[in-house]
Design an enzyme around this catalytic site. Structure first.
Site, PDB file in Angstrom:
ATOM      1  N   HIS A   1      86.145  -1.604   2.070  1.00 29.85           N
ATOM      2  CA  HIS A   1      85.938  -3.037   2.309  1.00 29.85           C
ATOM      3  C   HIS A   1      86.708  -3.530   3.533  1.00 29.85           C
ATOM      4  O   HIS A   1      86.481  -4.649   4.021  1.00 29.85           O
ATOM      5  CB  HIS A   1      86.363  -3.829   1.068  1.00 29.85           C
ATOM      6  CG  HIS A   1      85.586  -5.089   0.859  1.00 29.85           C
ATOM      7  ND1 HIS A   1      84.786  -5.652   1.834  1.00 29.85           N
ATOM      8  CD2 HIS A   1      85.481  -5.911  -0.217  1.00 29.85           C
ATOM      9  CE1 HIS A   1      84.239  -6.758   1.374  1.00 29.85           C
ATOM     10  NE2 HIS A   1      84.636  -6.933   0.124  1.00 29.85           N
TER      11      HIS A   1
ATOM     12  N   ASP B   1      81.574  -5.228   5.030  1.00 23.48           N
ATOM     13  CA  ASP B   1      81.498  -6.433   4.207  1.00 23.48           C
ATOM     14  C   ASP B   1      80.523  -6.222   3.063  1.00 23.48           C
ATOM     15  O   ASP B   1      79.640  -5.355   3.114  1.00 23.48           O
ATOM     16  CB  ASP B   1      81.051  -7.629   5.044  1.00 23.48           C
ATOM     17  CG  ASP B   1      82.064  -7.996   6.117  1.00 23.48           C
ATOM     18  OD1 ASP B   1      83.272  -7.765   5.889  1.00 23.48           O
ATOM     19  OD2 ASP B   1      81.650  -8.508   7.175  1.00 23.48           O
TER      20      ASP B   1
END
Length: 408
Positions: A379, A383
């Site tokens: 992450h 995204d």
């Protein structure tokens, strides 16, 4: 006159290995370049060839020992016939069998010409199986644990052991609790460290979707015979998913990128690490430039890697690199999982088993062959919107394979 056998260069940045198994016994004839030992490195098993033809001499190290590149591990004596094994060499052939071992099975395993790994040797002793009567399915006909277990299941119950040769284990009460400690292989230690490092370093997150496999299953059923006849390889699911990943990576390049310090490295190529099962653990050989390959080329490359992994013949070059990983836990029956990325990669696609489930199509409840997909990703770089978009493109391409042909 004898010739020293040294640990060969094992690959970039690899300075040591574990001697996993001796493939030749002292006194046995050896041909030039014939493998005499197997070394376990951080990534693969490497065979050590004999530099000359002659007679296998004494071992300098035992199985399980750590050896450095260039270290002497054995010697090859001059000659062409079987030679007597000196007492000192005989004692170094393998770890000594303790006095609690049953004599008959020990004699069978030591007198057999089949090279036995420590795990196989231990299993042979426990089950009382004669290894010389088992056909090995491993590399060069070597026995695997599966071979021994299969032979034990098909063998008649062994005769009762006489009191003079009975082992303490045989006299133990029924239901006795036992434990066994086995040292982790170097490969397993490395896998453990890398997986833990991925959890400690990356901000891991997994997103899921499901995919209707009807179209791919129908395509395979229609063209599998013609495909195999023309290309000499079976048409599997991995070709479809690899092409779908290549298609999705063009629209979501972050999934095929990696973090290097404070920079992001984007790749204009797709090198797919394909997780396959090997005797010593999960390995990930790399299908390079998969985005430019045909279905047949992808299937052939994966099939070749699978065969090499089973035979323990994968090389350092086979394992190096990779920009994205596909892991198919479905072949083992997994319904759903959260795969861990393969550093320094940023994402891994997990495939799972196909099963008939009730779904709604055009307002009607119908049965379709469905598979859960899981995309685990870093992450820090990718995204949530990008991850969901990537997985959605893969899903659409699998459900409508025509998209793979028209790049849509």
């Amino acid at each position: 006159m004898s010739t020293e056998v040294k640990v060969p260069v094992l690959g970039e940045s690899i300075t040591e290995a574990t001697l996993g198994q001796w493939l030749k016994k002292p006194g046995e004839p050896v041909a030039v370049d014939e493998p005499i030992a197997s070394l376990e490195t951080d990534k693969v098993a490497v065979e050590v060839p004999s530099p000359v033809a002659g007679i296998m001499g004494a071992y300098a190290v035992e199985e399980g020992a750590t050896v450095n590149v260039g270290a002497v591990i054995a010697s090859i004596d001059a000659g062409t016939g079987a030679a007597a094994v000196p007492a000192a060499a005989a004692s170094a052939v393998a770890p000594a069998v303790t006095s609690t071992a049953a004599p008959a099975p020990v004699a069978a395993s030591e007198n057999s010409d089949l090279p036995l790994s420590p795990a196989v040797r231990r299993l042979v002793l426990e089950l009382g199986i004669d290894p010389s009567k088992i056909k090995g399915t491993g590399k060069d006909g070597r026995l695997t644990k599966e071979d021994v277990i299969a032979a034990a299941k098909g063998a008649p119950a062994p005769a009762a052991t006489s009191a003079s040769t009975a082992t303490p284990a045989a006299s133990a009460p029924t239901g006795a609790r036992q434990e066994e400690r086995v040292k982790m292989t170097r490969l397993r230690q490395t896998i453990a460290k890398r997986l833990k490092s991925a959890q400690d370093t990356a901000a891991l997150l997994t997103t899921f979707n499901d995919v209707d496999m009807s179209a791919v299953i129908e395509a395979r059923a229609t063209y599998k015979d013609l495909f195999e006849k023309k290309h000499g390889v079976r048409l599997g699911f991995m070709g479809f998913f690899t092409k779908a990943v290549a298609l999705a990576a063009r629209d979501v390049p972050a999934v095929n990128a990696q973090i290097d310090g404070d920079e992001i490295v984007y790749h204009n190529y797709l090198d797919v690490s394909v997780a396959v099962s090997a005797p010593n653990g999960l390995v990930v050989p790399v299908v390079r430039n998969a985005d430019a390959m045909s279905f047949a080329q992808i299937e052939k490359a994966i099939g070749d890697f699978g065969a090499k992994a089973k035979a323990g013949a994968l090389t350092m070059e086979d394992m190096s690199g990779g920009t994205f990983t596909i892991s198919n836990g479905g072949v083992f029956g997994s319904l759903m999982s959260t795969p861990i990325i393969n550093p320094p990669q940023s994402a891994v696609l997990g495939l799972h088993r196909i099963e008939d489930r009730a779904v709604v199509r055009d307002g009607q409840v119908v049965v379709r062959p469905m598979m859960y997909l899981a995309l685990s990703y870093d992450h820090r770089l990718i995204d949530g919107r990008e991850a969901v978009t990537f997985l959605k493109i893969v899903k659409e391409a699998i459900e409508d394979p025509t998209r793979l042909l028209i790049d849509l």
